[in-house]
Scaffold this motif. Structure first.
Motif, mmCIF file in Angstrom:
data_model
loop_
_atom_site.group_PDB
_atom_site.id
_atom_site.type_symbol
_atom_site.label_atom_id
_atom_site.label_comp_id
_atom_site.label_asym_id
_atom_site.label_seq_id
_atom_site.Cartn_x
_atom_site.Cartn_y
_atom_site.Cartn_z
ATOM 1 N N GLU A 46 0.737 -1.226 -0.105
ATOM 2 C CA GLU A 46 0.111 0.193 0.001
ATOM 3 C C GLU A 46 0.887 1.285 -0.080
ATOM 4 O O GLU A 46 1.859 1.426 0.339
ATOM 5 C CB GLU A 46 -0.984 0.042 1.233
ATOM 6 N N GLN A 47 0.349 2.446 -0.524
ATOM 7 C CA GLN A 47 1.158 3.572 -0.581
ATOM 8 C C GLN A 47 0.472 4.397 0.642
ATOM 9 O O GLN A 47 -0.584 4.390 1.038
ATOM 10 C CB GLN A 47 0.381 4.318 -2.049
ATOM 11 N N THR A 48 1.578 4.868 1.209
ATOM 12 C CA THR A 48 1.220 5.677 2.515
ATOM 13 C C THR A 48 1.646 7.050 2.198
ATOM 14 O O THR A 48 1.960 7.360 1.125
ATOM 15 C CB THR A 48 1.885 5.266 3.733
ATOM 16 N N GLU A 49 1.277 8.015 3.301
ATOM 17 C CA GLU A 49 1.606 9.429 3.281
ATOM 18 C C GLU A 49 3.256 9.640 2.929
ATOM 19 O O GLU A 49 3.781 10.524 2.312
ATOM 20 C CB GLU A 49 1.040 10.281 4.413
ATOM 21 N N GLY A 50 3.884 8.798 4.010
ATOM 22 C CA GLY A 50 5.513 8.843 3.726
ATOM 23 C C GLY A 50 5.988 8.071 2.896
ATOM 24 O O GLY A 50 7.212 7.975 2.797
ATOM 25 N N GLY A 51 5.422 7.298 2.195
ATOM 26 C CA GLY A 51 6.010 6.360 1.152
ATOM 27 C C GLY A 51 5.209 5.024 0.715
ATOM 28 O O GLY A 51 4.032 5.187 0.316
ATOM 29 N N TRP A 52 5.716 4.104 1.014
ATOM 30 C CA TRP A 52 5.222 2.598 0.944
ATOM 31 C C TRP A 52 5.548 1.602 1.926
ATOM 32 O O TRP A 52 6.109 1.939 2.680
ATOM 33 C CB TRP A 52 5.734 1.952 -0.407
ATOM 34 N N ALA A 53 4.096 0.797 2.064
ATOM 35 C CA ALA A 53 4.316 -0.362 3.075
ATOM 36 C C ALA A 53 4.108 -1.663 2.503
ATOM 37 O O ALA A 53 3.129 -1.593 1.982
ATOM 38 C CB ALA A 53 3.137 0.022 4.277
ATOM 39 N N LEU A 54 4.825 -2.451 2.958
ATOM 40 C CA LEU A 54 4.714 -3.899 2.190
ATOM 41 C C LEU A 54 4.860 -4.974 3.277
ATOM 42 O O LEU A 54 5.419 -4.743 4.163
ATOM 43 C CB LEU A 54 5.664 -4.289 1.172
ATOM 44 N N GLU A 55 4.194 -6.044 2.907
ATOM 45 C CA GLU A 55 4.513 -7.205 3.914
ATOM 46 C C GLU A 55 5.060 -8.375 2.756
ATOM 47 O O GLU A 55 4.459 -8.519 1.652
ATOM 48 C CB GLU A 55 3.392 -7.908 4.449
ATOM 49 N N VAL A 56 6.446 -8.876 2.742
ATOM 50 C CA VAL A 56 7.210 -9.741 2.054
ATOM 51 C C VAL A 56 7.257 -11.018 2.675
ATOM 52 O O VAL A 56 7.688 -10.975 3.835
ATOM 53 C CB VAL A 56 8.609 -8.806 1.811
ATOM 54 N N GLU A 57 7.092 -11.634 2.017
ATOM 55 C CA GLU A 57 7.315 -13.358 2.525
ATOM 56 C C GLU A 57 8.552 -13.787 1.980
ATOM 57 O O GLU A 57 8.936 -13.563 0.774
ATOM 58 C CB GLU A 57 6.341 -14.520 1.841
ATOM 59 N N VAL A 58 9.246 -14.266 2.931
ATOM 60 C CA VAL A 58 10.603 -14.636 2.753
ATOM 61 C C VAL A 58 11.024 -16.203 3.204
ATOM 62 O O VAL A 58 10.678 -16.635 4.182
ATOM 63 C CB VAL A 58 11.519 -13.529 3.802
ATOM 64 N N LEU A 59 11.918 -16.700 2.306
ATOM 65 C CA LEU A 59 12.423 -18.073 3.114
ATOM 66 C C LEU A 59 13.524 -17.891 3.929
ATOM 67 O O LEU A 59 14.700 -17.552 3.426
ATOM 68 C CB LEU A 59 12.965 -18.826 1.540
ATOM 69 N N GLU A 60 13.258 -18.350 5.096
ATOM 70 C CA GLU A 60 14.309 -17.836 6.146
ATOM 71 C C GLU A 60 15.225 -19.246 6.282
ATOM 72 O O GLU A 60 16.396 -19.235 6.638
ATOM 73 C CB GLU A 60 13.691 -17.609 7.559
ATOM 74 N N LEU A 61 14.594 -20.529 6.289
ATOM 75 C CA LEU A 61 15.411 -21.821 6.371
ATOM 76 C C LEU A 61 14.843 -22.914 5.592
ATOM 77 O O LEU A 61 13.713 -23.100 5.729
ATOM 78 C CB LEU A 61 15.365 -22.159 7.808
ATOM 79 N N GLU A 62 15.615 -23.269 4.566
ATOM 80 C CA GLU A 62 15.167 -24.057 3.475
ATOM 81 C C GLU A 62 15.248 -25.605 3.974
ATOM 82 O O GLU A 62 16.488 -25.840 4.495
ATOM 83 C CB GLU A 62 16.019 -23.874 2.263
#
Length: 130
Positions: free
Chosen positions: A72-88
């Motif tokens: 989403e776009q916010t007043e100060g920039g952008w906010a995201l939720e990112v899914e990350v592979l932490e341990l394969e």
């Protein structure tokens, strides 16, 4: 009084001088337009932000950013939720994943991130399902 002749050679010199002056003015105008365009007058497009956020997060954490689940776009920039592979792990369904909340400024530069949850890849989300 002196008598000046308007010879073809003097006309060529005048025309050449005028053409050179117009070329210099055109270059100055183009350069000022380029500078204005690079001074942040244009917000990055959403896909540019997504790509850049994933790349910056991966570089900072050393982990693979697999997908973006919230944006989403916010007043100060952008906010995201990112899914990350932490341990394969093997099998893949046992790999540990994490959701990171990522914040970027108006220009798409990462300003902060934090892990908000950790889970096994094969597990269904239990949030809100109670």
């Amino acid at each position: 009084m002196s008598n000046t002749n308007n010879t073809p050679e003097s006309q060529d010199t005048q025309q050449s001088s005028q053409a050179s002056q117009k070329t210099q003015e055109s270059r100055k105008s183009n350069n000022s337009q380029k500078v204005q365009g690079t001074q942040g007058s244009r917000r990055p497009r959403p896909m540019e932000v997504l790509r850049e956020a994933r790349a910056q997060l991966a570089e900072l954490t050393g982990m693979t950013a697999e997908s973006v689940s919230s944006f989403e776009q916010t007043e100060g920039g952008w906010a995201l939720e990112v899914e990350v592979l932490e341990l394969e792990r093997v099998p893949d369904t046992m790999s540990l994943m994490a959701s990171y909340q990522v914040e970027l400024d108006d220009e798409g530069q990462l300003t902060g991130y934090r892990r908000v949850r950790r889970y096994e890849r094969g597990r269904a989300d239990t949030r809100g399902g109670r």
